[in-house]
Each structure stands twice: as C-alpha cells, then as structure tokens.
Scaffold this active site. Structure first.
Site, PDB file in Angstrom:
ATOM      1  CB  CYS A 405      -1.208   0.010   1.261  1.00 32.57           C
ATOM      2  SG  CYS A 405       0.016  -0.041   3.004  1.00 32.57           S
ATOM      3  CG  HIS A 449      -4.422   0.488   4.001  1.00 34.55           C
ATOM      4  ND1 HIS A 449      -3.948  -0.222   2.863  1.00 34.55           N
ATOM      5  CD2 HIS A 449      -5.454   1.267   3.186  1.00 34.55           C
ATOM      6  CE1 HIS A 449      -4.446  -0.064   1.951  1.00 34.55           C
ATOM      7  NE2 HIS A 449      -5.323   0.878   1.928  1.00 34.55           N
ATOM      8  CG  ASP A 465      -7.206   2.433  -0.457  1.00 35.16           C
ATOM      9  OD1 ASP A 465      -5.946   2.264  -0.784  1.00 35.16           O
ATOM     10  OD2 ASP A 465      -7.737   1.869   0.500  1.00 35.16           O
TER      11      ASP A 465
END
Length: 648
Positions: A405, A449, A465
């Site tokens: 991520c 994350h 995202d």
C-alpha cells in the site's frame, strides 16, 4: 563471637532453588547472555555448597563479585538507572545472595528479593499469564519462608503457604477495589519512556508498512453501540504525511483545536475505542471524529490527537461521522505544501504526470485520468515487492509495478503533485474483524494501511485509496483475500488454521475482559464503582477509613475462624475425647491437668479388670500424640482398641 545458625537441610534449599527458577525464568529473554550464564553458575554453586555443607563465600569475594556484576550491567546497558538495568542487577544479586548466606535470615532476605523481582514482571507485561505466574511464584515464596521454620519436607510448607495465600485473597480484593488508583504506566522513568514499540510510525518509506503487517499484534479494539460500519468505512486515521524528500514521507506543520473544524452530519457510529500503549500521541479514530472528547485535540488534517503520548492502555468513548463531506476552504500555504516535490526526483514519473494532465480542464479530470492509469496499468499487490532503485517512485511505476500500500499511495500522490493537484498521504489502519465471542472489533498491526487524500475545489479533501484499484478485495475483505494465491501469508492469516484462529479469538476475548475490568480499573472507574456502592465521591480521609473498616472486619473474621479451628479436634483427639467421655459416663471424668498415662492409672484402680486394655489405649495415644511420626495403621489399631474396650 556469636555462633552461626546452621543452614537448613537440602530439602529446604530446594524451595528456594525452585523460587529462584520461577522468578528468573520470565526475565531470561530480557537479560544479557553473560548474565544468564553467570546466574546459572551461581545457582549451581549454591546447590553444590548446600549439599556438600561447604562454607559460604567470604565477604571480600562477595563484594568483588557484586562490583563485577554492577560494572558489567552498567557497560551492557550504558546506564545504571532504569527498568532494564535495575531488573538485571536484582537478578544477579538474587543468585549472589544465596552464595554468601550464613544464617537463616540471609535466606529470608533472598526470598524477599525474589518476591520483589517477581513484581518486576509487571513492568513489562500485565497480562493474564504473568498474573498467574506471579501468583504461583508467591505461593512458592511463602512455602520457602515456611520451610525455614517447619522441617516438614514439601507437603507441610506447601499446605500452609496455600492456606496463607487463600487467607490473603480477601485483603487483595478489598485493596484492589478501594485503594486509590493512580493513572499512568506502572513504570515511568524518562530513560524508559521511549522504549522500542511495534506500531505505526510518523513517517513512511518503501517497506515500512509492509514489515508492520507481518505482525498479528493488536493495535486497537472497538466496541460499537449498534451495527458496526461497513468494511469500506473502517479507515482508522493516523499520521497525515505532507512532506516528501524523494524516499520518505513525513508530517508537515499543522494547527489544532479543541473541537472539529468540520460540521458533523449524517450517519453516526458510537463506539468505545481501546488503544494499546504504543507511546504515540495519535488516537486512531474512525473518519471523522465527532466533538466533545475530553483532553483531545482536533488537527486541521482531521487527525485526532491526545494531549501526550499514550503509554498505558486507553479507553475512549468516540463518535464517527463517515459520511461527512469536508468542503471547507484550505489554507493556501497548506495547498502549496501539498504540491511540493523534491527537485530532480522521479523524472519519468513527472513526464507521465504531464501526459496525464495534458488536455484536462481541472483537477477532478486529472484525478480521474490518474485513477484510470492505476486501474489499467497492470499493477500487482504483494507483501514481498522487488527491491527498488534509488528513485522508488520511478522504480515502482515503470520497473517493478508490484508493491504494497505504501508504494501505491506514495506514487499516486507523487503523480498528482507533479500534475499540480494538491495531494497527501494518510497512514493508519484499514479493516477490523468482529470477534464472535464478545462482538468486539479487533484491528491488528497487519491491518496497517496507507491511502491518499486529494484536495478538489468545492469538495475539500477527498479520500482516494489507490491500492483498491489493484486489489479491490483489500478494502472490502481484508489483507488475506487481497493477496495473490501464491503469496506467503502471515502465520495467523492462513486459511488452513481455523482451529487455531478460533482458539486465539476465545483467548483474546478473555484477555479483553481482563484488560477492561482488571487493568482498566482506572480512577474514573473506581469513582463510578464507589458511587454505585452509595459512597459518593469520597476523599482520601474517607477512603482510608473505609479501607480500615473493611480490613478490620476481615481480620476479625479470620481471627474468629482461627480461634474456632484451634479448638477443633483432629482424628486422634476425637478418638481420645470419645474414650474420655465413655469413662466420664461411668463416673470417672478426666481432670484438666491429668495426662493420658495418669488418667489410665486412675481408671485402672476403678476398673481393675480392664487394666491391660486401659494402659494399652493410654500408651498408644501418648505415643501417637507426643512421639515420632505414626505408622499408617497405628490410628486404626487405637480405634479398634477403644471400640473393643469392655468395662466391668
């Protein structure tokens, strides 16, 4: 010169040896290897000395060894004050004290030192296993103390120590409930305040979050009033990163207030957040936290902050408004900082950003073009990305195209900034699983994350995202479902360990109850408990009075029980009492000062025909009561003699 009291027999020493082992074992992982070996040698030397009845070490040798221990520990830890060096020194002194023991009082001092060192276990961990181990160690310590007074092997001291422990439990409960609580960590020296913790950092570079997700340690728990948020709403906001040096993202300057700057509206979630002590000031709240949180600060980056680093487990009642559309105007300096890039970084990425921005009329269209590029660019999601070159953004976008991520968030924000769109990186946690045992949501370090926020005119900061473009299941189903089938998962995330996961969930639910009701018995909860008892909000004088009264009542109860037990007869005395009552019914009661043999002699004069039986009963009783340990069948023989006695 006073004569030295001899050391106890080896059976007594074994209690102290067992106590030393129970005390030192949990500390071994935190002690230097040389100190562990030194403690083993000293305990072995004490065992040899005791069994061979050798004299103790001289005072000079003991002093030199103590000085060597202190010097070695000071050099090992580069300091002499603090939790780690202090416990290490106590561990060495516990073993050394036994080697120089000359009297029983020296062994008592070693026992008390071991009990104090057991208390040191709670400096590092206050969980259930440590509490059980400390309780067991206390029992062994009490048995060791009793064994110095009672030469009864192992059974007698163990039984007496168990009785003492049970008698002390009511006092422990009263003191736990009524003794004034102190908020904060159990240990708080400044040099230990910044000990290494595993958790989210205030910076992000390639691989930092990927390493964190290998841990299944719990970061936070949340208990919701009503239905929990959907998986794609479970964004727990941590540090917001605005400054990039070409490899690492760091926070920028931020303002803060005591109330949120955005209007709260829409759906609301009410929940109790339990944060683990990670020594960071941020409160990992759901987007977007509502007002009215005592002592909290609302940053202009929508992050919720505590007044100081969280060094003990914290529980906070929060509200979240995930549907808030933040459309407030932004500070021009903040927007300028959100467009900055280090000179010379990412040359290929800058060219890509220029092509994505070409012909676009506004920032919204540039954002959509960038999203489309990530959606169709063939990117892969993995916990084991290939190594990147000196420029991580170019390396990820054009060479490896495989990452975690932080790679997606970093390169996404870089492209937008290169195209002139204000953007920033947000780190935190995404997800959380409901424990079916207690219905508490558990968020682990493996849920760490990173995502992006883009500022759009009229809409404000909008969450994007980019990881979800390459791994859509990461947002809705979690880490394990988002990774490729051939990816090596962290141990506890593997799908073939259902039984182990079920066992862990049950343990974590039990552990959460322990944290909530035992470790979480804070001053506020104590005041709430006392109010329920009708005591209101007592000051310290009244608290002392209540404690004294409760402890006095407990002492009175134990004293009454002890006095009653003192008059309670054992099996041998019950047989003798029955024999005496039988003679009393025949007009021959036993006088208070009369011993068993004298009583039998007087009874023989009254009943000459039963003289041999009476003398046999009296002599058997006297031998069993005042003589050495009885054989297994002696009590049965006495019982038979009394029951078969025939008086004329």
């Amino acid at each position: 010169m006073a004569r030295l009291e001899p050391l106890p027999l080896p059976a007594h020493f074994l209690w102290l040896l067992g106590l030393s082992g129970i005390t030192l074992a949990p500390h071994l992982a935190h002690l230097p290897t040389w100190l562990v070996l030194a403690c083993g040698v000293m305990l072995a030397g004490q065992a040899l000395r005791t069994f061979t009845r050798q004299p103790p070490l001289s005072g000079l040798v003991t002093s030199l060894l103590a000085l060597a221990l202190a010097t070695g520990i000071s050099l090992e830890f580069q300091q002499f004050l603090g939790k780690a060096p202090g416990l290490a020194l106590l561990a060495g002194l516990l073993c050394l004290k036994q080697l120089e023991s000359r009297r029983r009082r020296d062994l008592r001092a070693a026992i008390f030192l071991a009990l104090f060192l057991q208390f040191g276990l709670f400096f590092r961990n206050q969980g259930i296993p440590i509490a059980v181990l400390a309780l067991f160690g206390t029992w062994i310590g009490l048995a060791a103390l009793v064994s110095l007074q009672i030469d009864d092997g192992f059974k007698g001291p163990a039984r007496i120590a168990g009785a003492l422990l049970l008698q002390g439990l009511p006092f422990m409960l009263v003191l736990f409930a009524l003794f004034p609580r102190v908020q904060g960590p159990l240990w708080g020296l400044p040099e230990d305040a910044l000990a290494a913790k595993t958790g989210l950092s205030d910076s992000m570079s390639p691989g930092s979050i990927g390493e964190l997700v290998q841990s299944d340690a719990i970061a936070l728990r949340a208990s919701f009033n009503g239905s929990p948020p959907l998986p794609n709403q479970r964004y727990w906001r941590g540090p917001v990163l605005e400054v990039f040096d070409g490899r690492t993202w760091r926070p920028g300057s931020r303002g803060w207030a005591t109330q949120p700057s955005y209007p709260v509206q829409g759906d609301r979630f009410e929940y109790e957040l339990t944060l683990e002590p990670l020594d960071y000031p941020w409160l990992l709240a759901l987007d977007f936290p509502g007002p009215g949180i005592p002592g909290a600060r609302y940053a202009t980056t929508f992050q919720l902050l505590a007044g100081k680093p969280i060094q003990s487990r914290q529980r906070i009642n929060l509200t979240a408004y995930p549907g808030v559309q933040v459309g407030l105007p932004e500070n021009p300096e903040t927007l300028a900082r959100a467009r900055q890039l280090p000179p010379g970084s990412g040359p290929r990425s800058r060219e890509l950003a220029a092509s994505l921005a070409a012909g676009r009329r506004n920032d919204g269209e540039i954002l959509q073009a960038t999203l489309q590029y990530f959606r169709q660019g063939g990117f892969g999601y993995t916990l084991s990305p290939p190594p990147l070159a000196d420029d991580p953004v170019d390396g990820f976008l054009f060479d490896t195209r495989r990452g975690f991520c932080e790679h997606f968030a970093s390169s996404f924000v870089f492209l937008l900034r290169a195209a002139g769109v204000p953007a920033r990186v947000v780190t935190g946690y995404l997800g959380g699983d409901i424990n079916p045992v207690d219905q508490v949501m558990v968020v682990r370090q493996s849920d760490a994350h990173a995502w992006a926020e883009v500022w759009l005119e009229g809409r404000g900061w909008v969450r994007v995202d980019p990881t979800a473009l390459a791994a859509p299941r990461r947002q809705s189903e979690g880490l394990a479902q988002a990774l490729p089938d051939n990816e090596t998962l962290p141990f506890m995330l593997r799908g073939d360990l259902e039984w182990l996961r079920d066992l862990r969930l049950r343990w974590e639910a039990f552990n959460h109850s322990w944290n909530r009701w035992i470790l979480g018995y804070t001053p506020d909860r104590q005041r709430e408990f006392l109010s329920r008892l009708g005591l209101g909000q007592p000051d310290w004088q009244r608290m002392v009075t209540i404690l004294a009264v409760c402890c006095g009542l407990l002492m009175a109860g134990l004293l009454a029980w002890a006095l009653r037990s003192r008059h309670r007869l054992d099996a041998l005395d019950r047989l003798w009492a029955g024999f005496c009552r039988r003679l009393a019914k025949r007009g021959l009661p036993r006088l208070p000062w009369e011993g068993p043999l004298a009583y039998a002699a007087r009874a023989s004069q009254a009943f000459p025909g039963a003289d041999p039986a009476l003398q046999n009963i009296a002599s058997q009783y006297a031998r069993l009561r005042y003589g050495p340990t009885a054989a297994p069948g002696d009590l049965a023989l006495l019982k038979h003699a009394i029951h078969t006695l025939k008086l004329p």
